[in-house]
Design a protein around this motif. Structure first.
Motif, PDB file in Angstrom:
ATOM      1  N   ILE A  32       8.012 -13.960 -18.863  1.00 49.55           N
ATOM      2  CA  ILE A  32       8.135 -14.889 -17.733  1.00 49.55           C
ATOM      3  C   ILE A  32       7.707 -16.290 -18.163  1.00 49.55           C
ATOM      4  O   ILE A  32       8.405 -17.277 -17.905  1.00 49.55           O
ATOM      5  CB  ILE A  32       7.290 -14.400 -16.532  1.00 49.55           C
ATOM      6  CG1 ILE A  32       7.886 -13.106 -15.961  1.00 49.55           C
ATOM      7  CG2 ILE A  32       7.195 -15.489 -15.459  1.00 49.55           C
ATOM      8  CD1 ILE A  32       6.965 -12.374 -14.997  1.00 49.55           C
ATOM      9  N   ALA A  33       6.568 -16.384 -18.825  1.00 50.47           N
ATOM     10  CA  ALA A  33       6.054 -17.696 -19.233  1.00 50.47           C
ATOM     11  C   ALA A  33       6.974 -18.374 -20.240  1.00 50.47           C
ATOM     12  O   ALA A  33       7.227 -19.581 -20.140  1.00 50.47           O
ATOM     13  CB  ALA A  33       4.644 -17.550 -19.811  1.00 50.47           C
ATOM     14  N   VAL A  34       7.489 -17.627 -21.206  1.00 46.28           N
ATOM     15  CA  VAL A  34       8.392 -18.223 -22.196  1.00 46.28           C
ATOM     16  C   VAL A  34       9.672 -18.694 -21.502  1.00 46.28           C
ATOM     17  O   VAL A  34      10.186 -19.777 -21.813  1.00 46.28           O
ATOM     18  CB  VAL A  34       8.697 -17.248 -23.354  1.00 46.28           C
ATOM     19  CG1 VAL A  34       9.806 -17.783 -24.255  1.00 46.28           C
ATOM     20  CG2 VAL A  34       7.427 -17.003 -24.169  1.00 46.28           C
ATOM     21  N   TYR A  35      10.164 -17.920 -20.560  1.00 47.10           N
ATOM     22  CA  TYR A  35      11.335 -18.372 -19.805  1.00 47.10           C
ATOM     23  C   TYR A  35      11.021 -19.708 -19.126  1.00 47.10           C
ATOM     24  O   TYR A  35      11.807 -20.658 -19.199  1.00 47.10           O
ATOM     25  CB  TYR A  35      11.770 -17.322 -18.769  1.00 47.10           C
ATOM     26  CG  TYR A  35      12.841 -17.862 -17.862  1.00 47.10           C
ATOM     27  CD1 TYR A  35      14.137 -18.062 -18.338  1.00 47.10           C
ATOM     28  CD2 TYR A  35      12.554 -18.225 -16.559  1.00 47.10           C
ATOM     29  CE1 TYR A  35      15.114 -18.619 -17.523  1.00 47.10           C
ATOM     30  CE2 TYR A  35      13.527 -18.770 -15.736  1.00 47.10           C
ATOM     31  CZ  TYR A  35      14.809 -18.958 -16.228  1.00 47.10           C
ATOM     32  OH  TYR A  35      15.777 -19.520 -15.422  1.00 47.10           O
ATOM     33  N   GLU A  36       9.859 -19.798 -18.480  1.00 43.59           N
ATOM     34  CA  GLU A  36       9.498 -21.055 -17.812  1.00 43.59           C
ATOM     35  C   GLU A  36       9.321 -22.192 -18.820  1.00 43.59           C
ATOM     36  O   GLU A  36       9.745 -23.324 -18.564  1.00 43.59           O
ATOM     37  CB  GLU A  36       8.223 -20.879 -16.980  1.00 43.59           C
ATOM     38  CG  GLU A  36       8.459 -20.080 -15.711  1.00 43.59           C
ATOM     39  CD  GLU A  36       7.244 -19.998 -14.813  1.00 43.59           C
ATOM     40  OE1 GLU A  36       7.406 -20.173 -13.601  1.00 43.59           O
ATOM     41  OE2 GLU A  36       6.122 -19.767 -15.323  1.00 43.59           O
ATOM     42  N   LEU A  37       8.694 -21.903 -19.954  1.00 39.30           N
ATOM     43  CA  LEU A  37       8.488 -22.935 -20.977  1.00 39.30           C
ATOM     44  C   LEU A  37       9.818 -23.512 -21.463  1.00 39.30           C
ATOM     45  O   LEU A  37       9.949 -24.723 -21.653  1.00 39.30           O
ATOM     46  CB  LEU A  37       7.736 -22.359 -22.182  1.00 39.30           C
ATOM     47  CG  LEU A  37       6.255 -22.055 -22.010  1.00 39.30           C
ATOM     48  CD1 LEU A  37       5.732 -21.279 -23.218  1.00 39.30           C
ATOM     49  CD2 LEU A  37       5.450 -23.315 -21.797  1.00 39.30           C
TER      50      LEU A  37
END
Length: 143
Positions: A95-100
């Motif tokens: 999720i975080a990498v997608y947002e990044l």
């Protein structure tokens, strides 16, 4: 009916938590992410929560970019393969990498902090520091 402390959780954090629920379920069952998402949303009662569209966009984004996201996590997860990561951590990282990489309106520190905060709540004692390290290295790479 009053809710407990969770009602104080910001909408985007609630959305990330729901996205994690879907990704976790899909991962454990080795099932298609979008099929799992459809079933998850189908089980929800109306009215649907206001944060649901962001949760859906996170799950769909992770599903769309999963190979690239997992490749980055694998590259920066020093000493771990993505398969050996705890399921919660692996999916918080996704999720975080997608947002990044793909969500312009979310600042990198926010994406990282949110993953770390959910890890504190839902995963092992070592998970927050571990995720912070991986995500920080990916954020540095991405920009």
């Amino acid at each position: 009916m009053a809710e407990g402390p969770k009602s104080q959780m910001p909408a985007r954090r609630k959305a990330r938590k729901r996205a994690l629920d879907v990704l976790y379920e899909s991962d454990l069952r080795d099932a298609n992410i979008l099929t799992t998402l459809d079933a998850y949303v189908g089980r929800m009662e109306n009215p649907k929560p206001e944060h649901l569209p962001y949760a859906i966009s996170l799950v769909e984004g992770v599903a769309q970019h999963l190979d690239r996201i997992d490749e980055l996590i694998s590259s920066y997860a020093e000493g771990w393969t993505i398969e050996r990561m705890p399921v919660v951590d692996r999916n918080l990282a996704r999720i975080a990498v997608y947002e990044l990489l793909y969500v312009e309106e979310i600042d990198d520190p926010v994406a990282i902090t949110e993953a770390v905060e959910l890890a504190k709540e839902l995963s092992t004692d070592d998970s927050p520091r571990y995720l912070n390290g991986i995500l920080g290295r990916i954020a540095d790479y991405a920009h």
